[in-house]
Design an enzyme around this catalytic site. Structure first.
Site, PDB file in Angstrom:
ATOM      1  N   LYS A  70       0.847  -1.208   0.000  1.00  0.00           N
ATOM      2  CA  LYS A  70       0.000   0.000   0.000  1.00  0.00           C
ATOM      3  C   LYS A  70       0.877   1.251   0.000  1.00  0.00           C
ATOM      4  CE  LYS A  70      -3.909   1.840   2.730  1.00  0.00           C
ATOM      5  NZ  LYS A  70      -4.720   1.618   3.949  1.00  0.00           N
ATOM      6  N   SER A 165      -9.583   1.530   3.570  1.00  0.00           N
ATOM      7  CA  SER A 165      -8.857   2.300   2.605  1.00  0.00           C
ATOM      8  C   SER A 165      -7.798   1.520   1.833  1.00  0.00           C
ATOM      9  CB  SER A 165      -8.167   3.475   3.311  1.00  0.00           C
ATOM     10  OG  SER A 165      -7.262   2.986   4.268  1.00  0.00           O
ATOM     11  N   SER A 189      -9.506  -0.749   7.773  1.00  0.00           N
ATOM     12  CA  SER A 189      -9.037  -0.520   6.411  1.00  0.00           C
ATOM     13  C   SER A 189      -8.429  -1.704   5.692  1.00  0.00           C
ATOM     14  CB  SER A 189      -8.005   0.605   6.406  1.00  0.00           C
ATOM     15  OG  SER A 189      -8.634   1.810   6.766  1.00  0.00           O
TER      16      SER A 189
END
Lengths: 518, 497
Positions: A70, A165, A189
């Site tokens: 990420k 997210s 997330s």
């Protein structure tokens, strides 16, 4: 054992694997899962892995395995943006500890995945590089159920979100572009997009894995998250990441022992708790049914299934919002344009440069949280908001302690309120509203620092994944994942059937039949 | 001349301190016409002075990062990722800094908090990269201590009085970087070398009432820190920074509004700044004005305090616990867990046992050991290196320490002061002086001759005392016969006239 064994036996080489994954990234580029693809570097890493395999000296199970990270983890020499204008073009000078550990194990870094700006959001829709599309939007399962023709215009308007997210990482794993990905989990997330994308999403116990190099959202709740296609893989990745890091003072000193998950056959000694407050308002009847069925599954297999209560659950969302905003306001104070990142051209004075830089660099979600956070931290408000929220946080954590202390081993809950919604519908509400709704089932685990994992359970009526969440005791990941693995085996969640997969990737697919590398 | 000192009160006393009388300048409004004490008919004033002192910890690396601590290094050459606040970096507490704070707390009779916490103090400034400073606002590492210091009354060394100031607390915190304002090019240059260096903030309660007291207290603190080695405490290098809080009030009335005085670069200036501010406030109030709760800077050139430009309103620092640092737990021998890695813990008792002799103890020992007066030992300890010099001389000479001290203080020290030299820079070393004193003690020269020899030695030409004596024929004649001959010669001369 699948791909890793295949690598060791020479049935496929790391470079082949890497190239196939890179090709796959290209062919699924419309998902917008990746911000940066580090093709050249990846191939070099793959070549080195290949050399080691040739000599019969692989570094471990992860040697040569393509992974994605990420974009809020620092990666040396690679742009690290957090999907924000503030860090666009920022080349990180160091590797996050977890990234370094993966690289040291020989993993091949394919690229940085997309997210909500600074990890604020539950849809992976609010970053400067645009939203991430759920690969299941293009699956045969979804298309059949939604009655859509495979005409691109329908695809364009009907595609569903990944959740957030860490949506980019979840999509990357789900679409077979990599075998594992790192996300982060502050309020859900990692688990939320895992549920929507039909992959395993593990949130480890706070303090187990180092946060050094993870650009923080809420320092007291953030953890690196692990996304994989099966539970065994998650355990392998966990094993290579967990352990004390002197650079992170919040990691525990205890020595961590990596483990292999046993194949549980007898669940009769297990006690599964079903927290009644998790039947939250807005929970779809479909998910409720899947949850019920799962509870029955355990009961029928001989486990003790009890209803329990976590009475402070309804307060956790507000509590979370106060603490999150306060920490965000503090953590974002460093972005002033002076030392790194975006700097505005306005230079009348230092203050005006700060103000312009921060207005230009942050989206309104970030700015909104900064403003509210500063409000909560004002001297006159501190007691009423921040301290109060900390006290409620303690109560929430104590709820779990009581329940686990009463003999319950694992809690079983839904992960999300519904299956993935279409993007056009999602953006009708603002980020704050969505986050408040979507985090409700996941963020109590962050407040209490407990480990939790999403396991894909079934497909919804619309052909989209539904996941269920298991929450365990602090630092009892082995028990948590053992139970999760048993469950995974029982439900036999179907593999995504992407049309692109018909051509070319067939060879890879053979090796990926059970979609695992461990 | 007005009475002064605590217990006494202040009156307008322009005549007393001509040096600190404000000159004519825009910001410093000096009214002429001093009012002699007793004639003004005005009520007396009590000044109240408190101090906030920041001492840079003497350590190899910074408080929360591994970059080096070094004075005057090339700009931005000692900056780690954490110091520059690069995203994703985390603080790691430096053990040595904790030990330094514990040592200092113990030396100041504080209670050491076995559990202390770290907080973030937020404000935006160019030399604060993270937008917040990590400090200890809620629970500092040490509290409730005291510091004793000595003052001479009326500048007479023989009349020393001991005073005490309470130490409110000692807290660990980060230093900021340095910003240099280049008004010509309207830019600010930022050097982060100092950002993140460990500081001990020592808060002294407002128990003082004059510049002299403040200066004496700070001097004593400086000596203690230097003795402990926890800080080198050199004000000129920014290792010791003092802010003074000053207010005045009438006896029996509540405390007045206080101002904060910053930018004080030496102990001498501290006394001046405090005294000036006291007088300024008195004048202001007696003229019907009010004192603003503001921050003022001391202008050493003008000898006065001026309001600081950029303090608009009161700052809300939005304190928040530092989430990346667990509570700091310290142990003593009782609470120390059984099987623990000693590298990982700080044991208060262990540190206590190894504290060196503090200045007050050193002074007492000197008095006891050498039979010198307390004020002598005060001067010895106060001058860097003088105690050592004195003791070296005593070791090498048969002369009694009570006599040696006179030479050290009147001859050596006064001359050093005249030429602005430190003890280390003295042209006369302890060996030479001891030599000289031995000649005197053995009766080979008279004391006036000894003074002459000392003059010669001071020139630093490398001659030994004996050589000088021979050269100048300063020997005392011991031989009876020889003396008789000389006397006879003188008498004969006289008789001729």
């Amino acid at each position: 054992q699948q791909v890793s064994a295949a690598l060791r036996e020479g049935r496929v080489t790391p470079t082949e694997l890497c190239q196939r994954c890179l090709a796959r990234i290209k062919s699924t580029a419309f998902l917008n899962a990746y911000i940066t693809v580090t093709g050249e570097a990846a191939l070099r890493q793959a070549e080195e892995a290949e050399e080691r395999h040739r000599r019969g000296q692989p570094l471990g199970v992860l040697d040569g395995i393509p992974i994605a990270v990420k974009d809020n983890f620092n990666t040396a020499g690679i742009e690290t943006t957090c999907a924000s204008n503030m860090l666009k073009g920022y080349i990180s000078p160091y590797n996050a500890t977890v990234v370094q550990k993966l690289l040291d194990q020989g993993a091949v870094l394919l690229g940085k995945t997309n997210l909500d700006e600074f990890a604020m959001g539950s849809g992976s829709t609010d970053g400067i590089f645009g939203p991430v599309r759920n690969p299941w939007s293009y699956s045969r399962q979804y298309k059949e159920k939604s009655g859509a023709k495979s005409g691109s215009e329908h695809e364009e308007s009907d595609w569903v979100i990944t959740g957030g997210s860490s949506g980019g990482s979840a999509a990357a794993v789900s679409a077979f572009t990599c075998f594992a990905a790192l996300g982060s989990d502050t309020g859900g997330s990692t688990r939320n997009p895992a549920a929507h994308c039909g992959v395993v999403g593990l949130k480890p116990t706070y303090g187990l894995i180092s946060r050094h190099g993870l650009i923080p959202l809420v320092n007291s709740m953030d953890v690196p998250g692990i996304l994989t296609r099966c539970v065994d893989d998650a355990a392998v990745v966990l094993g290579s990441l967990a352990g004390h890091d002197p650079k992170d003072s919040t990691t525990v000193q205890d020595i961590f022992q990596p483990f292999e998950l046993p194949n549980l056959t007898d669940v009769s000694k297990l006690s599964i708790g079903i927290p009644k407050e998790y039947c939250a308002p807005g929970l779809s009847s479909e998910i409720q049914a899947v949850w019920s069925k799962a509870a029955d599954l355990f009961k029928d297999a001989g486990a003790k299934v009890v209803e329990v209560s976590l009475p402070h659950t309804p307060y956790s969302i507000v509590c979370y919002h106060v603490l999150c905003a306060a920490e965000v306001a503090s953590n974002m104070a460093r972005f002033d344009g002076l030392e790194y990142g975006h700097r505005s051209d306005v230079n009348k004075s230092t203050e005006s440069m700060y103000a312009a830089t921060r207005r230009e660099g942050f989206n309104d979600v970030v700015r909104g949280r900064i403003l509210s956070g500063n409000y909560f931290l004002l001297k006159q408000n501190y007691e009423d908001y921040f301290v109060k929220a900390q006290k409620v946080r303690r109560l929430i954590a104590d709820d779990f302690v009581k329940v686990f202390g009463s003999g319950v081993d694992i809690l079983l809950t839904p992960t999300t309120l519904s299956d993935a919604v279409p993007y056009t519908e999602f953006i009708k509400e603002d980020n704050r509203t969505r986050s408040a709704q979507d985090d409700i089932l996941t963020q109590a685990a962050n407040m209490a620092g407990l480990p939790a994992v999403n396991v894909p359970a079934a497909l919804s009526g619309r052909g989209l994944p539904i996941g269920l969440q298991f929450i365990g005791r602090s630092f009892q990941e082995k028990q948590l994942l053992t139970v999760a693995k048993w469950f995974e085996k029982q439900v036999k969640f179907p593999m995504i059937q992407l049309e692109e997969m018909k051509r070319g990737d067939h060879g890879v697919l053979q090796h990926q039949k059970s979609a695992s590398f461990s | 001349v007005a009475a002064r000192g605590c217990g006494g009160v202040w009156r307008r006393a322009w005549q007393r301190c001509p040096a600190s009388r404000p000159r004519r300048a825009v910001a410093c409004n000096a009214r002429g016409g001093a009012v002699p004490a007793g004639q003004s008919g005005l009520a007396p004033w009590i000044p109240v002075v408190g101090l906030e002192i920041h001492a840079q910890i003497s350590s190899n690396s910074k408080l929360f990062s591994g970059s080096q601590v070094q004075f005057a290094a090339p700009p931005n050459s000692l900056v780690s990722f954490f110091d520059a606040s690069l995203p994703g970096t985390l603080p790691v507490l430096n053990r040595r800094c904790v030990e330094a704070a514990v040592m200092t707390g113990l030396a100041l009779n504080c209670r050491i908090n076995k559990k202390s916490l770290f907080d973030r103090k937020h404000y935006f400034y160019a030399d604060l990269p993270a937008g917040y400073q990590i400090t200890q606002q809620r629970v500092p590492i040490a509290v409730n201590g005291s510091l004793s210091y000595s003052l001479c009354i009326d500048n007479k060394m023989s009349q020393m009085v001991t005073k005490t100031v309470r130490i409110k607390q000692i807290q660990l915190e980060q230093d900021s970087g340095k910003s240099l304002h280049d008004d010509a090019r309207s830019q600010t240059l930022v050097d982060l070398n100092r950002a993140g260096v460990g500081l001990m903030e020592v808060v002294m309660e407002p128990d003082m009432c004059s510049g002299e007291e403040a200066a004496a207290a700070v001097r004593e603190l400086q000596l203690i820190l230097q003795t402990l080695g926890s800080s080198q405490a050199i004000m000129a290098e920014g290792q010791l920074r003092v802010d003074a809080n000053v207010s005045v009030h009438h006896p029996g009335e509540p405390y007045g509004v206080r101002t904060e005085v910053k930018n004080i670069n030496s102990i001498r200036f501290l006394a001046k700044a405090v005294d000036y501010e006291i007088q300024r406030q008195i004048e202001e109030l007696e003229n019907g004005g009010t004192i603003l709760n503001e921050t003022r800077a001391f202008d050493s050139k003008l000898g006065c305090t001026v309001p600081m430009r950029d303090k608009e309103g009161k700052q809300d620092y939005r304190f928040m616990p530092e989430p990346n640092l667990p509570p700091l737990i310290l142990y003593d021998t009782k609470s120390l867990p059984a099987n623990v890695n000693h590298q990982q813990v700080v044991n208060i008792d262990w540190i206590h046992e190894r504290l060196p002799d503090l200045p007050s103890v050193k002074r007492a020992k000197l008095v006891e050991l050498y039979g010198i007066l307390p004020e002598h030992s005060f001067t010895l300890v106060n001058e860097d290196g003088l105690t050592e010099f004195f003791e070296n001389v005593v070791k090498q000479t048969q002369m009694k320490p009570k006599k040696v001290i006179g030479w050290i203080l009147s001859d050596l020290l006064s001359r050093l002061k005249q030429h602005s030299l430190t003890v280390k820079e003295s042209p006369v070393g302890s060996f030479l002086l001891a030599d000289l004193l031995n000649l005197l003690e053995r009766g080979e020269i008279s004391s006036s001759a000894a003074k002459q020899v000392f003059e010669e030695l001071w020139k630093g030409e490398g001659k030994t005392p004996l050589e000088i004596v021979k050269e100048k024929q300063l020997e005392l004649i011991q031989d009876q016969e020889e003396l008789e001959q000389i006397c006879q010669a003188v008498i004969d001369e006289r008789e001729k006239e």
